[in-house]
Design a protein around this motif. Structure first.
Motif, PDB file in Angstrom:
ATOM      1  N   THR A  11       5.061  -4.207   0.620  1.00 40.74           N
ATOM      2  CA  THR A  11       4.739  -5.319   1.614  1.00 40.74           C
ATOM      3  C   THR A  11       5.930  -6.499   1.474  1.00 40.74           C
ATOM      4  N   GLY A  12       6.270  -6.484   0.111  1.00 38.58           N
ATOM      5  CA  GLY A  12       7.474  -7.558  -0.046  1.00 38.58           C
ATOM      6  C   GLY A  12       8.846  -7.114   0.603  1.00 38.58           C
ATOM      7  N   PHE A  55       8.037  -7.804   4.387  1.00 36.63           N
ATOM      8  CA  PHE A  55       8.044  -9.376   4.505  1.00 36.63           C
ATOM      9  C   PHE A  55       9.591  -9.738   4.608  1.00 36.63           C
ATOM     10  N   ARG A  56      10.410  -9.167   3.659  1.00 33.55           N
ATOM     11  CA  ARG A  56      11.928  -9.474   3.645  1.00 33.55           C
ATOM     12  C   ARG A  56      12.674  -9.004   4.770  1.00 33.55           C
ATOM     13  N   MET A 113       6.905 -17.580   0.773  1.00 34.99           N
ATOM     14  CA  MET A 113       7.723 -16.620  -0.355  1.00 34.99           C
ATOM     15  C   MET A 113       8.499 -17.341  -1.275  1.00 34.99           C
ATOM     16  N   HIS A 158       4.226 -18.211  -3.340  1.00 38.43           N
ATOM     17  CA  HIS A 158       2.803 -18.287  -2.983  1.00 38.43           C
ATOM     18  C   HIS A 158       2.462 -16.699  -2.168  1.00 38.43           C
ATOM     19  N   LEU A 159       1.286 -16.509  -2.380  1.00 34.75           N
ATOM     20  CA  LEU A 159       1.039 -15.323  -1.451  1.00 34.75           C
ATOM     21  C   LEU A 159       0.745 -15.639  -0.030  1.00 34.75           C
ATOM     22  N   CYS A 160       1.286 -14.638   0.616  1.00 36.78           N
ATOM     23  CA  CYS A 160       1.025 -14.779   2.114  1.00 36.78           C
ATOM     24  C   CYS A 160      -0.444 -14.428   2.526  1.00 36.78           C
ATOM     25  N   THR A 172      -0.785 -10.135   6.075  1.00 37.07           N
ATOM     26  CA  THR A 172      -0.276  -9.071   5.339  1.00 37.07           C
ATOM     27  C   THR A 172      -0.928  -7.856   5.752  1.00 37.07           C
ATOM     28  N   GLY A 225       2.733  -3.369  -4.283  1.00 38.70           N
ATOM     29  CA  GLY A 225       2.493  -4.681  -3.789  1.00 38.70           C
ATOM     30  C   GLY A 225       1.280  -5.298  -3.093  1.00 38.70           C
ATOM     31  N   VAL A 226       0.799  -4.196  -2.845  1.00 37.91           N
ATOM     32  CA  VAL A 226      -0.668  -4.418  -1.962  1.00 37.91           C
ATOM     33  C   VAL A 226      -1.651  -3.430  -2.142  1.00 37.91           C
ATOM     34  N   ARG A 271      -3.092  -7.212  -3.013  1.00 41.66           N
ATOM     35  CA  ARG A 271      -2.890  -8.452  -4.062  1.00 41.66           C
ATOM     36  C   ARG A 271      -3.849  -9.256  -4.182  1.00 41.66           C
ATOM     37  N   GLN A 298      -7.897  -8.523   0.114  1.00 43.60           N
ATOM     38  CA  GLN A 298      -7.158  -7.612   0.667  1.00 43.60           C
ATOM     39  C   GLN A 298      -7.591  -6.011   0.478  1.00 43.60           C
ATOM     40  N   ARG A 312      17.621 -12.709  -5.690  1.00 42.21           N
ATOM     41  CA  ARG A 312      16.347 -12.763  -5.005  1.00 42.21           C
ATOM     42  C   ARG A 312      16.036 -14.226  -5.087  1.00 42.21           C
ATOM     43  N   ARG A 327       4.492 -17.141  -9.514  1.00 37.04           N
ATOM     44  CA  ARG A 327       4.260 -15.893  -9.041  1.00 37.04           C
ATOM     45  C   ARG A 327       3.282 -15.306 -10.011  1.00 37.04           C
TER      46      ARG A 327
HETATM   47  P1  AMP Z   1       7.229  -8.694  -3.936  1.00 34.72           P
HETATM   48  O1  AMP Z   1       8.626  -8.152  -3.332  1.00 34.72           O
HETATM   49  O2  AMP Z   1       6.262  -7.454  -3.889  1.00 34.72           O
HETATM   50  O3  AMP Z   1       7.283  -9.397  -5.081  1.00 34.72           O
HETATM   51  O4  AMP Z   1       6.796  -9.846  -2.801  1.00 34.72           O
HETATM   52  C1  AMP Z   1       7.578 -10.758  -2.514  1.00 34.72           C
HETATM   53  C2  AMP Z   1       6.610 -11.738  -1.870  1.00 34.72           C
HETATM   54  O5  AMP Z   1       6.381 -11.406  -0.785  1.00 34.72           O
HETATM   55  C3  AMP Z   1       5.628 -12.280  -2.643  1.00 34.72           C
HETATM   56  O6  AMP Z   1       5.676 -13.191  -3.450  1.00 34.72           O
HETATM   57  C4  AMP Z   1       4.530 -12.974  -1.613  1.00 34.72           C
HETATM   58  O7  AMP Z   1       4.940 -14.147  -1.208  1.00 34.72           O
HETATM   59  C5  AMP Z   1       4.889 -11.728  -0.331  1.00 34.72           C
HETATM   60  N1  AMP Z   1       4.014 -10.650  -0.572  1.00 34.72           N
HETATM   61  C6  AMP Z   1       3.996  -9.336  -0.703  1.00 34.72           C
HETATM   62  N2  AMP Z   1       3.026  -8.594  -0.760  1.00 34.72           N
HETATM   63  C7  AMP Z   1       2.153  -9.313  -0.486  1.00 34.72           C
HETATM   64  C8  AMP Z   1       0.522  -9.100  -0.375  1.00 34.72           C
HETATM   65  N3  AMP Z   1       0.126  -7.936  -0.360  1.00 34.72           N
HETATM   66  N4  AMP Z   1       0.049 -10.201  -0.251  1.00 34.72           N
HETATM   67  C9  AMP Z   1       0.547 -11.554  -0.102  1.00 34.72           C
HETATM   68  N5  AMP Z   1       1.900 -11.661   0.048  1.00 34.72           N
HETATM   69  C10 AMP Z   1       2.596 -10.811  -0.185  1.00 34.72           C
END
Ligand code: AMP
Length: 197
Positions: A37-38, A41-42, A59, A63-65, A70, A91-92, A94, A98, A139, A150
Motif C-alpha cells: 500500500t506504501g 500511495f507513492r 506520508m 502519519h497513517l493515511c 487506504t 504494509g496492510v 496497519r 483496517q 525516501r 512512524r
Molecule cells: P510504507 O512504504 O509501507 O512504509 O508506507 C509509506 C507510508 O504510506 C506510510 O507511512 C503511510 O503514510 C502510508 N501507508 C501505507 N500503507 C498504509 C496503510 N495500510 N494504512 C495507512 N497508511 C498507509
C-alpha cells in the motif's frame, strides 16, 4: 471477483523490518502478486492524483493515511487482478480497523487473509536499517524525525494486530534480525506447511 478463493498472505512488522524485501522474494517463489500500500500511495503521489495529493503531507509527516481511503485504494487494485491470483499484502492492514474492514465489517468488500507472517526485528536494528535506506533511496519519509513518528504510530496503531491475528490462530512469527536468506527460509517453511494443509 470471488475474493474468497484467493490465497493471501499478510506480511506484518514495523517499518524497516524487511517486509518489502521479503515480499518480493515470496511473490517470486510462490507466484503471488506483491501489493504494497506504501507503493500504491507513492504511485498516486507520483501521478499527482487527487488521492496522491491528499496522502502527500500525511506520508511526509510519517502519519497513517485514513483507513477508508487506504482500503478503497487496495480494493480497486486487487479487483484488477486475475480472480485466482494469490496476493502478498505488504504494509496492510496497519490498524485493527483496517483488519476489520478487510473482513467486511463496515466495508462492503471482503479481502481475505489466509495467514499472517510477523517479522520480529529489534527497534535499534530497524532504526539503523531505515537510516541506511534513507541514504540509498532518498525516501522523503525516512528522515530521523519521521522514522521516530512512524515507529511510534506502529507501536500504537499497528502492533495490536499481533494479538488480533494470534487470537484468530493465523499469526506466525519469524525472527527477522539475521540475514535476508535466513528470514526467507523461515517464511518458506511456514508457507509450505500451510499450503500442504
Ligand atoms: P510504507 O512504504 O509501507 O512504509 O508506507 C509509506 C507510508 O504510506 C506510510 O507511512 C503511510 O503514510 C502510508 N501507508 C501505507 N500503507 C498504509 C496503510 N495500510 N494504512 C495507512 N497508511 C498507509
Amino acid at each position: 471477483m470471488n475474493a474468497k478463493s484467493r490465497f493471501s498472505i499478510v506480511l506484518f512488522g514495523s517499518p524497516g523490518s524487511g517486509k518489502g524485501t521479503q515480499a518480493e522474494l515470496i511473490a517470486k517463489k510462490y507466484n503471488l502478486e506483491h501489493i504494497s500500500t506504501g507503493d500504491l500511495f507513492r504511485n498516486e503521489l507520483a501521478n499527482e492524483t487527487e488521492l496522491g495529493l491528499k496522502a502527500k503531507s500525511i506520508m511526509e509527516q510519517g502519519h497513517l493515511c485514513p483507513d477508508d481511503i487506504t482500503l478503497n485504494m487496495l480494493y480497486q487494485h486487487i479487483q484488477k487482478l486475475e480472480p485466482d491470483k494469490g496476493v502478498i499484502l505488504d504494509g496492510v492492514p496497519r490498524t485493527i480497523q483496517q483488519a476489520e474492514m478487510m473482513q467486511g465489517v463496515n466495508f462492503e468488500h471482503v479481502i481475505p487473509v489466509s495467514i499472517v507472517i510477523y517479522l520480529n526485528v529489534d527497534r535499534e536494528v530497524v532504526i539503523q536499517r531505515m537510516l541506511k535506506r534513507a541514504k540509498l533511496q532518498n525516501r522523503a519519509d525516512d528522515t530521523p524525525e519521521t522514522i521516530e513518528k512512524r515507529l511510534e504510530n506502529y507501536e500504537i496503531s499497528t502492533a495490536p494486530l499481533k494479538s488480533y491475528y494470534a487470537k484468530k490462530g493465523i499469526l506466525f512469527e519469524v525472527q527477522g534480525m539475521h540475514s535476508i536468506d535466513n528470514t526467507f527460509k523461515q517464511i518458506c517453511e511456514i508457507i509450505d506447511l500451510q499450503l500442504k494443509k
